[in-house]
Motif scaffolding. Structure first.
Motif, PDB file in Angstrom:
ATOM      1  N   GLU A  86      18.699  36.573 -27.009  1.00 15.96           N
ATOM      2  CA  GLU A  86      18.602  37.992 -26.643  1.00 15.96           C
ATOM      3  C   GLU A  86      17.164  38.401 -26.335  1.00 15.96           C
ATOM      4  O   GLU A  86      16.930  39.405 -25.668  1.00 15.96           O
ATOM      5  CB  GLU A  86      19.169  38.825 -27.801  1.00 15.96           C
ATOM      6  CG  GLU A  86      19.708  40.152 -27.360  1.00 15.96           C
ATOM      7  CD  GLU A  86      20.426  40.898 -28.488  1.00 15.96           C
ATOM      8  OE1 GLU A  86      20.865  40.260 -29.469  1.00 15.96           O
ATOM      9  OE2 GLU A  86      20.534  42.137 -28.375  1.00 15.96           O
ATOM     10  N   HIS A  87      16.205  37.637 -26.854  1.00 16.46           N
ATOM     11  CA  HIS A  87      14.794  37.994 -26.682  1.00 16.46           C
ATOM     12  C   HIS A  87      13.979  36.860 -26.055  1.00 16.46           C
ATOM     13  O   HIS A  87      13.064  36.320 -26.683  1.00 16.46           O
ATOM     14  CB  HIS A  87      14.190  38.380 -28.041  1.00 16.46           C
ATOM     15  CG  HIS A  87      14.906  39.525 -28.682  1.00 16.46           C
ATOM     16  ND1 HIS A  87      15.828  39.350 -29.691  1.00 16.46           N
ATOM     17  CD2 HIS A  87      14.871  40.849 -28.428  1.00 16.46           C
ATOM     18  CE1 HIS A  87      16.319  40.539 -30.036  1.00 16.46           C
ATOM     19  NE2 HIS A  87      15.757  41.464 -29.286  1.00 16.46           N
ATOM     20  N   PRO A  88      14.321  36.485 -24.825  1.00 21.57           N
ATOM     21  CA  PRO A  88      13.613  35.354 -24.201  1.00 21.57           C
ATOM     22  C   PRO A  88      12.205  35.743 -23.750  1.00 21.57           C
ATOM     23  O   PRO A  88      11.931  36.919 -23.502  1.00 21.57           O
ATOM     24  CB  PRO A  88      14.492  35.060 -22.973  1.00 21.57           C
ATOM     25  CG  PRO A  88      15.121  36.373 -22.641  1.00 21.57           C
ATOM     26  CD  PRO A  88      15.298  37.107 -23.922  1.00 21.57           C
ATOM     27  N   GLU A  89      11.355  34.740 -23.673  1.00 15.98           N
ATOM     28  CA  GLU A  89       9.980  34.970 -23.213  1.00 15.98           C
ATOM     29  C   GLU A  89       9.654  33.970 -22.107  1.00 15.98           C
ATOM     30  O   GLU A  89      10.025  32.797 -22.181  1.00 15.98           O
ATOM     31  CB  GLU A  89       9.001  34.793 -24.374  1.00 15.98           C
ATOM     32  CG  GLU A  89       9.150  35.876 -25.434  1.00 15.98           C
ATOM     33  CD  GLU A  89       8.320  35.594 -26.673  1.00 15.98           C
ATOM     34  OE1 GLU A  89       7.474  36.432 -27.023  1.00 15.98           O
ATOM     35  OE2 GLU A  89       8.516  34.529 -27.291  1.00 15.98           O
ATOM     36  N   LEU A  90       8.947  34.458 -21.094  1.00 13.25           N
ATOM     37  CA  LEU A  90       8.568  33.604 -19.967  1.00 13.25           C
ATOM     38  C   LEU A  90       7.537  32.558 -20.385  1.00 13.25           C
ATOM     39  O   LEU A  90       6.885  32.693 -21.432  1.00 13.25           O
ATOM     40  CB  LEU A  90       7.969  34.464 -18.855  1.00 13.25           C
ATOM     41  CG  LEU A  90       8.935  35.378 -18.082  1.00 13.25           C
ATOM     42  CD1 LEU A  90       8.147  36.258 -17.121  1.00 13.25           C
ATOM     43  CD2 LEU A  90       9.967  34.554 -17.314  1.00 13.25           C
ATOM     44  N   SER A  91       7.361  31.552 -19.540  1.00 12.67           N
ATOM     45  CA  SER A  91       6.306  30.553 -19.736  1.00 12.67           C
ATOM     46  C   SER A  91       4.967  31.270 -19.903  1.00 12.67           C
ATOM     47  O   SER A  91       4.738  32.299 -19.259  1.00 12.67           O
ATOM     48  CB  SER A  91       6.226  29.646 -18.509  1.00 12.67           C
ATOM     49  OG  SER A  91       7.512  29.203 -18.128  1.00 12.67           O
ATOM     50  N   HIS A  92       4.122  30.728 -20.741  1.00 21.37           N
ATOM     51  CA  HIS A  92       2.792  31.282 -21.047  1.00 21.37           C
ATOM     52  C   HIS A  92       2.859  32.535 -21.927  1.00 21.37           C
ATOM     53  O   HIS A  92       1.826  33.109 -22.250  1.00 21.37           O
ATOM     54  CB  HIS A  92       1.996  31.634 -19.766  1.00 21.37           C
ATOM     55  CG  HIS A  92       1.552  30.424 -18.997  1.00 21.37           C
ATOM     56  ND1 HIS A  92       0.248  30.162 -18.708  1.00 21.37           N
ATOM     57  CD2 HIS A  92       2.248  29.388 -18.482  1.00 21.37           C
ATOM     58  CE1 HIS A  92       0.162  29.023 -18.030  1.00 21.37           C
ATOM     59  NE2 HIS A  92       1.366  28.544 -17.890  1.00 21.37           N
ATOM     60  N   GLN A  93       4.078  32.975 -22.294  1.00 26.88           N
ATOM     61  CA  GLN A  93       4.200  34.232 -23.057  1.00 26.88           C
ATOM     62  C   GLN A  93       5.037  34.055 -24.328  1.00 26.88           C
ATOM     63  O   GLN A  93       5.591  35.020 -24.844  1.00 26.88           O
ATOM     64  CB  GLN A  93       4.847  35.306 -22.172  1.00 26.88           C
ATOM     65  CG  GLN A  93       4.090  35.580 -20.892  1.00 26.88           C
ATOM     66  CD  GLN A  93       4.804  36.596 -19.991  1.00 26.88           C
ATOM     67  OE1 GLN A  93       5.655  37.351 -20.433  1.00 26.88           O
ATOM     68  NE2 GLN A  93       4.432  36.621 -18.722  1.00 26.88           N
ATOM     69  N   GLU A  94       5.153  32.825 -24.869  1.00 27.36           N
ATOM     70  CA  GLU A  94       6.126  32.537 -25.921  1.00 27.36           C
ATOM     71  C   GLU A  94       5.630  32.940 -27.303  1.00 27.36           C
ATOM     72  O   GLU A  94       5.754  32.191 -28.281  1.00 27.36           O
ATOM     73  CB  GLU A  94       6.495  31.043 -25.929  1.00 27.36           C
ATOM     74  CG  GLU A  94       6.886  30.450 -24.586  1.00 27.36           C
ATOM     75  CD  GLU A  94       5.704  29.939 -23.775  1.00 27.36           C
ATOM     76  OE1 GLU A  94       4.568  30.374 -24.014  1.00 27.36           O
ATOM     77  OE2 GLU A  94       5.928  29.092 -22.890  1.00 27.36           O
TER      78      GLU A  94
END
Ligand SMILES: [Zn+2]
Ligand SMILES: [Zn+2]
Length: 440
Positions: free
Chosen positions: A40-48
């Motif tokens: 439900e709370h995914p994060e993009l590459s470089h933003q994990e």
């Protein structure tokens, strides 16, 4: 005495066979709820940032020594890499890797725990974000593996290094961690293993490939430079649009005529940008290519062919020497993901033992790419294996076979992995693989 120790050994072997599934069953409700939370709370590459914190906290709680923010990108920005180490006497060092990032895709699954997250990508655009590659399955599985191996500490020896790698989708996360002295700081592994979910394989199944599993890839930008002119005065131009058209057709013969037929390879022009108006011949045209194969030598040959062909077409078109084409290999590249055959055989046997031969399917190599291969270092110095983890509801696989309608692949807005038994199977096979490689 001898028979007594044999007896003890048999008991231990029996206990270990019993222990993994029951330990995993007790962890499973929590792992599935962590999975849904991550989904439900995914994060993009470089933003994990949050995802890496979830992994770090869970492994710290399980007894690991955890270091966060491991990794440095080429531009000097820090990465959200997680390294969790458990030392357990002398013995082999095993690295297990999960990736953590999601994709710029707006989720369309309609799941109760679907993502509604929007975020800014590296270019600053507002995009929907989705775990469409199942890295949330991988993180949840890693937590389960970490917890189970901590509880079974009396059954293995050596050093366990659990790695949460950022930015797999931009293929610069593994490199960022390695260039931040990963092995010098935490130990050089004797083996490195990982898994990836499979969008065409039934949940509960595992696939093992020997040899090349995923392709090497290079992103290449080609700028065909010419001399611009009025569209009505082609004789005053060196037309980069026409030369680009020739170029695109000419490079179609690289795979068919220059690479041995025994070596599969792909050359794809994915984008072409040039010009502004019908009646203007532009100065240049840019083409964006991806090239793939299972052999780093073939990659090098294709790169040389691309450069030579571009130069040849410019020469034939009479382009002045200060306007020759520019062929640039971009940093978004990764080596072949090579499953060491001996290690693959060993882990296949482990999988057969713990999930049954009927659930271990022969798997084939694919032209998609990954940066996990980098953990094996140049020339596959460290044996690596990436297992495939079935992630699709069996009835959906049957439905797709009956109707001939393909299942949503990885990176699709409709990809729905089945959390259970996917995570359960992942934890069982990875834990059993670790115990086998680090057995006392
Ligand atoms: Zn992916
Ligand atoms: Zn992936």
């Amino acid at each position: 005495m001898k028979s007594l120790s044999l007896f003890a050994l048999l008991i231990a072997a029996f206990a270990s066979a019993q222990d993994i599934p029951s330990l995993v069953n007790s962890e499973l409700p929590q792992l599935v709820s962590t999975y849904k939370e991550l989904h439900e709370h995914p994060e993009l590459s470089h933003q994990e940032k949050q995802t890496s914190a979830v992994l770090a906290n869970a492994l710290r709680k399980a007894g690991y020594t955890v270091t966060e923010n491991v990794g440095k990108y080429d531009d000097g920005t820090p990465a959200y890499g997680v390294v969790a180490v458990m030392k357990n006497g002398s013995g082999p060092t095993l690295l297990i890797r999960t990736d953590m990032d999601a994709l710029p895709i707006e989720e369309k699954t309609g799941l109760a725990y679907a993502s509604h997250v929007r975020s800014k990508n590296q270019a600053g655009d507002d995009v929907g974000v989705m775990h469409a590659c199942g890295h949330d399955i991988h993180v949840s599985t890693m937590i389960g593996v970490g917890e189970t191996l901590a509880q079974l500490k009396n059954q293995w020896h050596g050093t366990l290094i659990l790695v949460g790698q950022p930015s797999e989708e931009t293929v610069d996360g593994a490199g960022a961690m390695l260039s931040d002295s990963l092995y010098a700081r935490f130990g050089r592994p004797d083996y490195a293993i990982a898994l990836h979910d499979d969008a065409s394989l039934e949940a509960g199944n595992v696939g093992v490939v020997s040899g090349p599993a995923l392709a090497a890839t290079n992103s290449v930008d080609v700028t065909m430079r010419g001399v611009g002119s009025h569209g009505a005065r082609p004789e005053a131009s060196k037309d980069p649009v026409v030369m680009s058209a020739e170029y695109i057709m000419a490079i179609q013969t690289i795979v068919s005529r220059q690479i041995p037929p025994q070596a599969p390879a792909v050359v794809t022009v994915g984008a072409i940008h040039g010009g502004t108006k019908r009646n203007i011949i532009p100065d240049e045209v840019k083409m964006y290519l991806t090239i793939r194969s299972f052999d780093d030598g073939v990659q090098k040959q294709i790169l040389a062919d691309l450069k030579r062909t571009a130069e040849g077409i410019a020469l034939a078109g009479g382009v002045p020497s200060d306007r020759t084409p520019i062929v640039m290999v971009m940093p978004e590249s990764s080596p072949v993901t090579y499953n060491n055959p001996e290690l693959a055989d060993r882990l296949r046997a482990v999988c057969v033992r713990v999930v049954g031969a009927q659930n271990v399917v022969p798997s084939h190599s694919e032209m998609v790419s990954e940066d996990f291969g980098l953990f094996g270092l140049e020339g596959h110095q460290i044996p690596t294996v990436m297992l495939r983890l079935g992630a699709v509801a069996p009835e959906k696989v049957a439905e797709s076979k009956a109707s001939g309608k393909p299942l949503p692949p990885l990176h699709s807005a409709y990809f729905v992995p089945l959390p259970e038994p996917t995570i359960r199977t992942g934890v069982i096979v990875m834990t059993a693989s670790a115990l086998d490689l680090m057995s006392k």
